[in-house]
Design a protein around this motif. Structure first.
Motif, PDB file in Angstrom:
ATOM      1  N   ASN A 129       0.822  -1.211   0.000  1.00 37.93           N
ATOM      2  CA  ASN A 129       0.000   0.000   0.000  1.00 37.93           C
ATOM      3  C   ASN A 129       0.858   1.265   0.000  1.00 37.93           C
ATOM      4  OD1 ASN A 129      -2.283  -1.584   0.066  1.00 37.93           O
ATOM      5  ND2 ASN A 129      -2.583  -1.396   2.273  1.00 37.93           N
ATOM      6  N   CYS A 130       1.901   1.269   0.810  1.00 35.65           N
ATOM      7  CA  CYS A 130       2.779   2.439   0.893  1.00 35.65           C
ATOM      8  C   CYS A 130       3.474   2.706  -0.434  1.00 35.65           C
ATOM      9  CB  CYS A 130       3.817   2.249   1.992  1.00 35.65           C
ATOM     10  SG  CYS A 130       3.157   2.343   3.669  1.00 35.65           S
ATOM     11  N   VAL A 131       3.987   1.636  -1.060  1.00 36.10           N
ATOM     12  CA  VAL A 131       4.694   1.789  -2.335  1.00 36.10           C
ATOM     13  C   VAL A 131       3.754   2.307  -3.414  1.00 36.10           C
ATOM     14  CG1 VAL A 131       5.851   0.553  -4.200  1.00 36.10           C
ATOM     15  CG2 VAL A 131       6.460   0.070  -1.826  1.00 36.10           C
ATOM     16  N   VAL A 132       2.561   1.741  -3.504  1.00 35.42           N
ATOM     17  CA  VAL A 132       1.612   2.166  -4.531  1.00 35.42           C
ATOM     18  C   VAL A 132       1.224   3.631  -4.337  1.00 35.42           C
ATOM     19  CG1 VAL A 132      -0.717   1.831  -5.452  1.00 35.42           C
ATOM     20  CG2 VAL A 132       0.721  -0.146  -4.979  1.00 35.42           C
ATOM     21  N   ARG A 133       1.020   4.050  -3.096  1.00 34.40           N
ATOM     22  CA  ARG A 133       0.658   5.441  -2.844  1.00 34.40           C
ATOM     23  C   ARG A 133       1.807   6.395  -3.190  1.00 34.40           C
ATOM     24  NH1 ARG A 133      -2.152   5.283   3.031  1.00 34.40           N
ATOM     25  NH2 ARG A 133      -0.739   3.526   3.276  1.00 34.40           N
ATOM     26  N   ILE A 134       3.024   5.998  -2.847  1.00 35.67           N
ATOM     27  CA  ILE A 134       4.187   6.841  -3.169  1.00 35.67           C
ATOM     28  C   ILE A 134       4.373   6.937  -4.675  1.00 35.67           C
ATOM     29  CG2 ILE A 134       6.707   6.976  -3.039  1.00 35.67           C
ATOM     30  CD1 ILE A 134       6.461   5.713  -0.218  1.00 35.67           C
ATOM     31  N   VAL A 135       4.302   5.785  -5.346  1.00 30.80           N
ATOM     32  CA  VAL A 135       4.454   5.764  -6.807  1.00 30.80           C
ATOM     33  C   VAL A 135       3.339   6.577  -7.465  1.00 30.80           C
ATOM     34  CG1 VAL A 135       4.365   4.301  -8.856  1.00 30.80           C
ATOM     35  CG2 VAL A 135       5.708   3.590  -6.881  1.00 30.80           C
ATOM     36  N   GLY A 136       2.121   6.459  -6.939  1.00 30.06           N
ATOM     37  CA  GLY A 136       1.009   7.232  -7.479  1.00 30.06           C
ATOM     38  C   GLY A 136       1.251   8.725  -7.376  1.00 30.06           C
ATOM     39  N   PHE A 137       1.842   9.155  -6.263  1.00 30.85           N
ATOM     40  CA  PHE A 137       2.147  10.577  -6.091  1.00 30.85           C
ATOM     41  C   PHE A 137       3.216  11.034  -7.079  1.00 30.85           C
ATOM     42  CE2 PHE A 137       4.683  13.924  -3.917  1.00 30.85           C
ATOM     43  CZ  PHE A 137       3.705  14.913  -3.891  1.00 30.85           C
ATOM     44  N   VAL A 138       4.241  10.209  -7.293  1.00 29.74           N
ATOM     45  CA  VAL A 138       5.307  10.544  -8.251  1.00 29.74           C
ATOM     46  C   VAL A 138       4.740  10.627  -9.663  1.00 29.74           C
ATOM     47  CG1 VAL A 138       7.461   9.756  -9.288  1.00 29.74           C
ATOM     48  CG2 VAL A 138       7.127   9.551  -6.815  1.00 29.74           C
ATOM     49  N   VAL A 139       3.890   9.660 -10.030  1.00 36.93           N
ATOM     50  CA  VAL A 139       3.263   9.664 -11.353  1.00 36.93           C
ATOM     51  C   VAL A 139       2.426  10.926 -11.535  1.00 36.93           C
ATOM     52  CG1 VAL A 139       1.508   8.547 -12.787  1.00 36.93           C
ATOM     53  CG2 VAL A 139       3.273   7.169 -11.683  1.00 36.93           C
ATOM     54  N   TRP A 140       1.692  11.314 -10.483  1.00 37.16           N
ATOM     55  CA  TRP A 140       0.888  12.535 -10.553  1.00 37.16           C
ATOM     56  C   TRP A 140       1.760  13.767 -10.760  1.00 37.16           C
ATOM     57  CZ3 TRP A 140       0.728  16.681  -7.002  1.00 37.16           C
ATOM     58  CH2 TRP A 140      -0.290  17.625  -7.250  1.00 37.16           C
ATOM     59  N   LEU A 141       2.902  13.835 -10.059  1.00 33.61           N
ATOM     60  CA  LEU A 141       3.810  14.974 -10.219  1.00 33.61           C
ATOM     61  C   LEU A 141       4.366  15.052 -11.635  1.00 33.61           C
ATOM     62  CD1 LEU A 141       5.957  14.941  -6.944  1.00 33.61           C
ATOM     63  CD2 LEU A 141       4.229  16.629  -7.601  1.00 33.61           C
ATOM     64  N   LEU A 142       4.731  13.887 -12.203  1.00 32.31           N
ATOM     65  CA  LEU A 142       5.354  13.852 -13.525  1.00 32.31           C
ATOM     66  C   LEU A 142       4.354  13.991 -14.654  1.00 32.31           C
ATOM     67  CD1 LEU A 142       7.944  10.958 -13.052  1.00 32.31           C
ATOM     68  CD2 LEU A 142       8.436  13.407 -13.190  1.00 32.31           C
ATOM     69  N   ASN A 143       3.174  13.377 -14.468  1.00 29.83           N
ATOM     70  CA  ASN A 143       2.269  13.236 -15.607  1.00 29.83           C
ATOM     71  C   ASN A 143       0.885  13.842 -15.403  1.00 29.83           C
ATOM     72  OD1 ASN A 143       0.265  11.050 -17.240  1.00 29.83           O
ATOM     73  ND2 ASN A 143       2.083  11.727 -18.352  1.00 29.83           N
TER      74      ASN A 143
END
Length: 210
Positions: free
Chosen positions: A4-18
């Motif tokens: 859950n933590c990894v998916v949320r962190i990755v989701g935030f990075v994807v949102w920042l980039l894309n």
């Protein structure tokens, strides 16, 4: 917790980039039973966008066994509920492990039903797994950035889920019926792609990595 933590962190990075991904029909994901989430494989970004779009649903995934030979990667993949499979010689365990996971009822299975990024035909493993585990197959497609370059350029991203495909219950399913289910899954991918963008065409002969 780790997943859950990894998916949320990755989701935030994807949102920042894309930016924000357009997630469509998420309500079609079953809540009271485990299921197989099946997608066509188009890019190394597929699993990232789909896992983030489907959150908080949790998945186990197959990964080629060579990746599990390296210490940190082995640890990380297993913490993310991935398990190794021999692509050259899958054997019975390629079905046994995901079927057991589905029957335990705690995690779903995410699978690329077309295998590689250069194949547009559904392999039989998805329907066979669904038959053994007695679970539905939920089709999903991803359209958007297929490369790091396109990601940084903030190309629009779409994830669309389809209606669950349920296998017949209470009867033996023949090879022809399994083949028909595979075709229904392929047709679902095409239909979902068309619903997102009628002009979308994926080039299976082009390497989508740069």
């Amino acid at each position: 917790m780790f997943y859950n933590c990894v998916v949320r962190i990755v989701g935030f990075v994807v949102w920042l980039l894309n930016g924000k991904t357009d997630v469509q029909n998420k309500e079609k994901l079953p809540k009271a039973e485990t299921y197989i989430l099946a997608a066509p494989h188009r890019s190394w970004l597929d699993p990232i966008f789909i896992a983030v779009a489907a959150y908080p649903h949790v998945y186990s995934t197959m990964a080629k066994q060579e990746l599990f030979k390296k210490g940190f990667i082995n640890w990380f993949l297993r913490k993310m509920h991935a398990f190794p499979v021999n692509r050259e010689n899958p054997g019975p365990s390629a079905l046994k492990q995901p079927v057991n996971i589905l029957k335990e009822g705690e995690r779903n299975i995410f699978i690329f039903s077309t295998g590689s990024r250069y194949d547009n035909e559904v392999k039989g493993g998805t329907s066979a797994m669904a038959r053994l585990a007695k679970v539905p197959i939920v089709p999903v497609v991803f359209q958007g950035p297929f490369s790091l370059k396109a990601l940084i350029k903030r190309e629009n991203a779409f994830v669309r889920f389809g209606d669950p495909i349920r296998l017949p219950e209470g009867k033996r399913i023949s090879k022809d019926e399994l083949a028909a289910i595979d075709q229904a899954l392929m047709d679902s991918f095409d239909r979902l792609d068309n619903e997102v963008n009628p002009n979308f065409k994926y080039d299976y002969t082009k390497k989508q990595s740069s």
